[in-house]
Design a protein around this motif. Structure first.
Motif, mmCIF file in Angstrom:
data_model
loop_
_atom_site.group_PDB
_atom_site.id
_atom_site.type_symbol
_atom_site.label_atom_id
_atom_site.label_comp_id
_atom_site.label_asym_id
_atom_site.label_seq_id
_atom_site.Cartn_x
_atom_site.Cartn_y
_atom_site.Cartn_z
ATOM 1 N N ALA A 187 -17.638 -1.345 4.552
ATOM 2 C CA ALA A 187 -17.674 -2.525 3.366
ATOM 3 C C ALA A 187 -17.358 -3.659 3.821
ATOM 4 C CB ALA A 187 -16.724 -1.773 2.363
ATOM 5 N N LEU A 188 -16.302 -3.702 4.644
ATOM 6 C CA LEU A 188 -15.883 -5.169 5.451
ATOM 7 C C LEU A 188 -16.154 -4.948 6.894
ATOM 8 C CD1 LEU A 188 -12.346 -4.986 3.628
ATOM 9 C CD2 LEU A 188 -14.170 -6.632 3.363
ATOM 10 N N HIS A 232 -6.388 -10.420 10.927
ATOM 11 C CA HIS A 232 -5.097 -10.258 11.616
ATOM 12 C C HIS A 232 -4.510 -11.416 12.143
ATOM 13 C CE1 HIS A 232 -4.263 -5.636 11.215
ATOM 14 N NE2 HIS A 232 -5.470 -6.032 10.733
ATOM 15 N N GLN A 275 -4.404 -7.279 -7.540
ATOM 16 C CA GLN A 275 -4.970 -7.036 -6.134
ATOM 17 C C GLN A 275 -5.723 -5.715 -6.099
ATOM 18 O OE1 GLN A 275 -4.128 -7.853 -2.305
ATOM 19 N NE2 GLN A 275 -6.044 -6.917 -2.808
ATOM 20 N N THR A 322 -15.139 -0.431 -3.030
ATOM 21 C CA THR A 322 -15.567 0.951 -3.442
ATOM 22 C C THR A 322 -16.950 1.011 -4.018
ATOM 23 O OG1 THR A 322 -13.030 1.365 -4.055
ATOM 24 C CG2 THR A 322 -14.779 2.661 -4.943
ATOM 25 N N GLY A 364 -5.099 1.185 -0.208
ATOM 26 C CA GLY A 364 -5.545 1.753 -1.353
ATOM 27 C C GLY A 364 -6.355 3.009 -0.722
ATOM 28 N N PHE A 382 2.974 -1.429 -3.717
ATOM 29 C CA PHE A 382 1.641 -0.875 -3.579
ATOM 30 C C PHE A 382 1.654 0.599 -3.000
ATOM 31 C CE2 PHE A 382 -2.738 -1.226 -3.543
ATOM 32 C CZ PHE A 382 -3.226 -2.534 -4.102
ATOM 33 N N TRP A 432 5.626 -9.802 2.336
ATOM 34 C CA TRP A 432 4.517 -8.982 2.363
ATOM 35 C C TRP A 432 4.961 -7.391 2.189
ATOM 36 C CZ3 TRP A 432 4.497 -5.142 6.564
ATOM 37 C CH2 TRP A 432 3.373 -4.365 6.602
ATOM 38 N N GLY A 449 -13.818 -6.549 9.037
ATOM 39 C CA GLY A 449 -12.386 -6.312 8.529
ATOM 40 C C GLY A 449 -11.834 -7.633 7.808
ATOM 41 N N ALA A 452 -3.176 -8.647 0.237
ATOM 42 C CA ALA A 452 -4.176 -8.660 1.473
ATOM 43 C C ALA A 452 -4.220 -9.976 1.952
ATOM 44 C CB ALA A 452 -5.613 -8.569 0.958
ATOM 45 N N ILE A 474 -15.352 -3.896 13.105
ATOM 46 C CA ILE A 474 -15.436 -2.369 12.691
ATOM 47 C C ILE A 474 -16.790 -2.010 12.786
ATOM 48 C CG2 ILE A 474 -15.048 -0.880 10.852
ATOM 49 C CD1 ILE A 474 -12.828 -2.456 9.449
HETATM 50 C C1 HEM Z 1 -13.919 2.167 0.304
HETATM 51 C C2 HEM Z 1 -13.122 1.323 -0.180
HETATM 52 C C3 HEM Z 1 -12.302 0.524 0.627
HETATM 53 C C4 HEM Z 1 -12.499 0.052 1.837
HETATM 54 C C5 HEM Z 1 -13.422 0.464 2.933
HETATM 55 C C6 HEM Z 1 -11.316 -0.826 2.103
HETATM 56 C C7 HEM Z 1 -10.994 -1.345 3.353
HETATM 57 C C8 HEM Z 1 -9.887 -2.209 3.651
HETATM 58 C C9 HEM Z 1 -9.914 -2.902 4.867
HETATM 59 C C10 HEM Z 1 -10.770 -2.762 6.120
HETATM 60 C C11 HEM Z 1 -8.606 -3.678 4.986
HETATM 61 C C12 HEM Z 1 -8.117 -4.430 5.955
HETATM 62 C C13 HEM Z 1 -7.268 -3.744 6.872
HETATM 63 C C14 HEM Z 1 -6.835 -4.443 8.184
HETATM 64 O O1 HEM Z 1 -6.198 -5.674 7.884
HETATM 65 O O2 HEM Z 1 -6.878 -4.120 9.231
HETATM 66 C C15 HEM Z 1 -8.008 -3.627 3.567
HETATM 67 C C16 HEM Z 1 -6.968 -3.894 2.953
HETATM 68 C C17 HEM Z 1 -6.314 -3.550 1.813
HETATM 69 N N1 HEM Z 1 -7.034 -2.725 0.865
HETATM 70 FE FE1 HEM Z 1 -8.609 -1.811 1.037
HETATM 71 N N2 HEM Z 1 -10.599 -0.714 1.155
HETATM 72 C C18 HEM Z 1 -11.124 -0.080 0.050
HETATM 73 C C19 HEM Z 1 -10.469 0.153 -1.255
HETATM 74 C C20 HEM Z 1 -9.400 -0.387 -1.613
HETATM 75 C C21 HEM Z 1 -8.774 0.116 -2.880
HETATM 76 C C22 HEM Z 1 -9.431 0.895 -4.040
HETATM 77 C C23 HEM Z 1 -7.711 -0.622 -3.065
HETATM 78 C C24 HEM Z 1 -6.645 -0.608 -4.046
HETATM 79 C C25 HEM Z 1 -6.342 0.473 -4.743
HETATM 80 C C26 HEM Z 1 -7.378 -1.518 -1.704
HETATM 81 C C27 HEM Z 1 -6.339 -2.004 -1.461
HETATM 82 C C28 HEM Z 1 -6.309 -2.768 -0.185
HETATM 83 C C29 HEM Z 1 -5.206 -3.738 0.031
HETATM 84 C C30 HEM Z 1 -4.034 -4.033 -0.853
HETATM 85 C C31 HEM Z 1 -5.011 -4.161 1.259
HETATM 86 C C32 HEM Z 1 -4.261 -5.236 2.193
HETATM 87 C C33 HEM Z 1 -3.314 -4.463 2.811
HETATM 88 C C34 HEM Z 1 -2.124 -5.331 3.643
HETATM 89 O O3 HEM Z 1 -2.759 -6.606 3.737
HETATM 90 O O4 HEM Z 1 -1.268 -5.219 3.853
HETATM 91 N N3 HEM Z 1 -8.545 -0.910 -1.025
HETATM 92 N N4 HEM Z 1 -9.011 -2.701 2.974
#
Ligand code: HEM
Length: 498
Positions: free
Chosen positions: A371-372, A378, A303, A312, A444, A139, A132, A375, A124, A401
Motif C-alpha cells: 500500500a505504501l 525516516h 490517526q 487497508t 496498527g 497507540f 512520539w 513507506g 506517523a 518496500i
Molecule cells: C494493510 C494496511 C496497512 C499497511 C500496509 C500499513 C503500512 C504502514 C507503513 C509502511 C508505515 C510506515 C512504517 C515506517 O515508517 O517504516 C505505517 C505506519 C503507521 N501505521 Fe500503518 N499500515 C496499515 C494499516 C494501519 C492501520 C489500520 C492503522 C491504525 C490502526 C495504522 C497505523 C499506523 C501508524 C499510527 C503508523 C505510524 C507509526 C509511527 O510513526 O510510529 N496502520 N503503516
C-alpha cells in the motif's frame, strides 16, 4: 480534495533565484561537512554544487529500482541542501532502519511549514522524541496484538454487511464500498460511530488527510521546505499559497480529530450502553487526565481512522484485482475453503491456521503491491554509517518496500501473483515488509492484518469475482505515495448463483 501540490511553475523568478543561491550555499556546506575520507552512498549528482536532483514523482518506486541498477542498493542525492537516501534492499533496510533504529527513527517534519501543518499531532509524522513516545505508547496500548483481538467482533459484523451489499454495484462502486468498509471498522471501534458514505463529513476528512499528503512522503518532494522564509510569505504574494496549503493541512487534522470526538462525547451522555475506545479512555481515571492526555487520545482516534482509510482499503482492492487477473488462484483458494470448512460456510478467525492457501493469498497481496510502496520517510538524528558510506544527520531515509518485495533474488517472477511461494514458510506478521521498519513500524499492523485476512477469506468463501483484462498491472494502480487501484470494474456475484 487536491493534493498538497506545489507546481514548480508557481515559484516566481525571485523565489527561484533565492532558492538556487540558498541551495548552492547549503550544497557547499553539506559537502564541506563530510569527513574527508568518507563518501556519501552513490547516486545522481544533479546540477553541480546546487545538488538539485530531479526526482521522480510518478510511481517513483519503479525509477528507484532502475537507479539501483546503476548506483547500488542504497542511493543518495541532495535537493536544496537536504540529503536523501533511498534503500532498495532488505539487507540495507535491516542494517540502517532496524539495527541503527535508535538513530534513524525520526520523521523529516521539523521545518516551520511542518509546524504550521501541525504534523506533531499525528503519530506517523511527529518527530522522534518524547511526544512520539507518548503517542506511540497510547497507540500501542490500544492496537497491540492482544488489544486488537477485542475489535474482531466489529470486524466480522462489518465484513459480513459488506459482503451482503457488495453484489449490487448499481448503488455504489465496489471501490467505494471497500473504502467505507476500511473506515467503518475503525470509526466503530474507536468512536462507536458508523458511516454510510466515504464522500462527506468525518469520512471525507480522513480521506482529505491522505489526499493532502499523497506526495509528501515521496523522497525529495519536500525539499522546498528548506527554502528560508517560505512560511512568512503572505497569501497574496507569489508562493504565499504554500503557507496557506500547510495551514489547510493543520485545519483538516483539527476537524478530523474534533468532529467524531464531539459526537462520541454526545453519544456517551445519551446512551449508557455506548462502547468505544474513546469512551473507555476518557472514562479511565477521569480526575487524573490532563488536557494533554485528552489531546493524545483525540489525536490517536483521528490517526487510526486516517491510517486505515487508505492502507487497508488499498490492500483489499489489491486482493480483488489479483483475483480478477488470476481466476485459477481464486478457484484454488475457494477449493481449500470448501474442503476445510464446507461450502458456503464463512470462515472465522479460529479457522485461520487451518487455511494455509488463504494465508498465502493474503501474504501475496501484501507482497505483490504494498500500500505504501516507498513507506513513510525516516530521518537520522545523528551521522550514521553504512558499509563505508557516510549518511549525515538530518538525512531523509526512505525504504523502497516495492523494490524489496520485487527482489528477483528472493522472489521468482516477482511481478506475478503466486501465493504458492509462501507455502511451507514461517508465516510471521513481522516478516511482512509492507508494514515498514524499525521503531516506526506500522502501529496498527495487527488490526490491519486481521481485517485484510478476514475480508479475503470471507469474500472467497461466499463470492465469485469476475475477470478483468490482463493489461500491465501498474496501469491499474495510482501513482502517489499512498498507492491503490484507480477503480475496480470487476463484478462480484454470490457463489450460490453458479
Ligand atoms: C494493510 C494496511 C496497512 C499497511 C500496509 C500499513 C503500512 C504502514 C507503513 C509502511 C508505515 C510506515 C512504517 C515506517 O515508517 O517504516 C505505517 C505506519 C503507521 N501505521 Fe500503518 N499500515 C496499515 C494499516 C494501519 C492501520 C489500520 C492503522 C491504525 C490502526 C495504522 C497505523 C499506523 C501508524 C499510527 C503508523 C505510524 C507509526 C509511527 O510513526 O510510529 N496502520 N503503516
Amino acid at each position: 480534495m487536491e493534493t498538497l501540490h506545489i507546481p514548480s511553475t508557481f515559484f516566481p523568478s525571485t523565489l527561484i533565484t533565492n532558492a538556487l543561491i540558498f541551495s548552492a550555499i547549503l550544497g557547499f556546506l553539506s559537502y564541506a561537512r563530510r569527513p574527508a575520507q568518507l563518501s556519501y552512498p552513490p547516486g545522481p549528482k544533479g546540477y553541480w554544487l546546487l545538488g538539485l536532483v530531479k526526482v521522480p514523482l510518478i510511481k517513483p518506486w519503479l525509477t528507484y529500482v532502475e537507479w539501483g541498477k546503476k548506483y547500488g542498493d542504497v542511493i543518495h542525492f541532495t535537493r536544496f541542501g537536504r540529503h536523501y537516501v533511498v534503500i532498495n534492499s532488505l539487507e540495507a533496510a535491516n542494517e540502517i532502519l532496524e539495527r541503527q533504529a535508535r538513530l534513524t527513527s525520526d520523521r523529516p517534519t521539523r521545518s516551520k511549514l511542518d509546524q504550521i501543518a501541525d504534523f506533531r499531532r499525528i503519530l506517523a509524522t511527529v518527530p522522534y522524541g518524547d511526544r512520539w513516545r507518548a503517542s506511540r505508547k497510547i497507540f500501542h496500548q490500544n492496537f497491540r496484538a492482544e488489544a486488537s483481538v477485542e475489535y474482531r467482533p466489529i470486524e466480522v459484523k462489518h465484513v459480513h454487511r459488506f459482503l451482503d451489499g457488495i453484489a449490487d454495484s448499481s448503488e455504489m462502486p465496489l471501490k467505494d464500498r471497500i473504502a467505507i468498509l476500511s473506515q467503518i471498522v475503525m470509526f466503530d471501534s474507536v468512536y462507536g460511530l458508523e458511516i454510510t458514505t466515504n464522500k462527506e463529513g468525518m469520512s471525507q476528512h480522513a480521506r482529505d488527510i491522505i489526499d493532502l499528503n499523497d506526495l509528501l512522503f515521496l523522497p525529495g518532494w519536500d525539499a522546498f521546505k528548506a527554502i528560508p522564509f517560505l512560511d512568512l510569505l503572505p497569501s497574496w504574494f507569489p508562493g504565499g499559497h504554500i503557507r496557506a496549503a500547510h495551514e489547510m493541512v493543520g485545519e483538516t487534522f483539527r476537524a478530523a480529530a474534533e468532529g467524531p470526538w464531539g459526537q462520541t462525547m454526545d453519544a456517551m451522555k445519551s446512551d449508557e450502553n455506548h462502547s468505544s475506545i474513546m469512551a473507555k479512555l476518557v472514562s479511565e481515571n477521569p480526575e487524573n487526565k490532563s488536557s494533554e492526555d485528552i489531546e493524545l487520545i483525540k489525536n490517536m482516534g483521528m490517526q487510526a481512522v486516517a491510517a486505515a482509510a487508505d492502507t487497508t482499503m488499498s490492500a483489499i482492492c489489491t486482493f480483488f484485482l489479483a483475483m480478477s487477473l488470476y481466476p485459477d488462484i481464486q478457484l484454488k483458494a475457494q477449493q481449500e475453503l470448501d474442503t476445510v470448512l464446507g461450502r458456503g460456510k464463512t470462515p472465522t478467525f479460529d479457522d485461520r491456521s487451518s487455511l494455509p492457501y488463504i494465508e498465502a493469498v493474503y501474504r501475496e497481496v501484501m507482497r505483490w503491491h504494498p500500500a505504501l510502496p516507498v513507506g513513510l520517510p525516516h530521518g537520522s538524528i545523528e551521522d550514521i554509517y553504512y558499509k563505508n558510506y557516510y549518511i549525515p544527520k538530518g538525512t531523509t531515509i526512505s525504504a523502497n518496500i516495492w523494490a524489496m518485495t520485487h527482489d528477483e533474488s528472493k522472489f521468482d517472477k516477482p511481478d506475478q501473483f503466486i501465493p504458492e511461494r509462501h507455502l511451507n514458510k514461517k508465516n510471521d506478521i513481522h516478516s511482512i515488509l509492507a508494514f515498514g521498519f524499525g521503531r516506526r513500524v506500522c502501529a496498527g499492523k495487527y488490526m490491519a492484518d486481521d481485517m485484510t485476512w478476514l475480508t479475503i477469506a470471507s469474500t472467497l468463501a461466499t463470492k465469485n469475482i469476475s475477470s478483468l483484462p490482463n493489461k500491465n498491472v501498474e496501469d491499474y494502480f495510482s501513482n502517489g505515495g499512498f498507492c491503490s487501484t484507480k477503480s475496480l470494474d470487476c463484478k462480484v456475484t454470490p457463489r450460490s448463483e453458479l
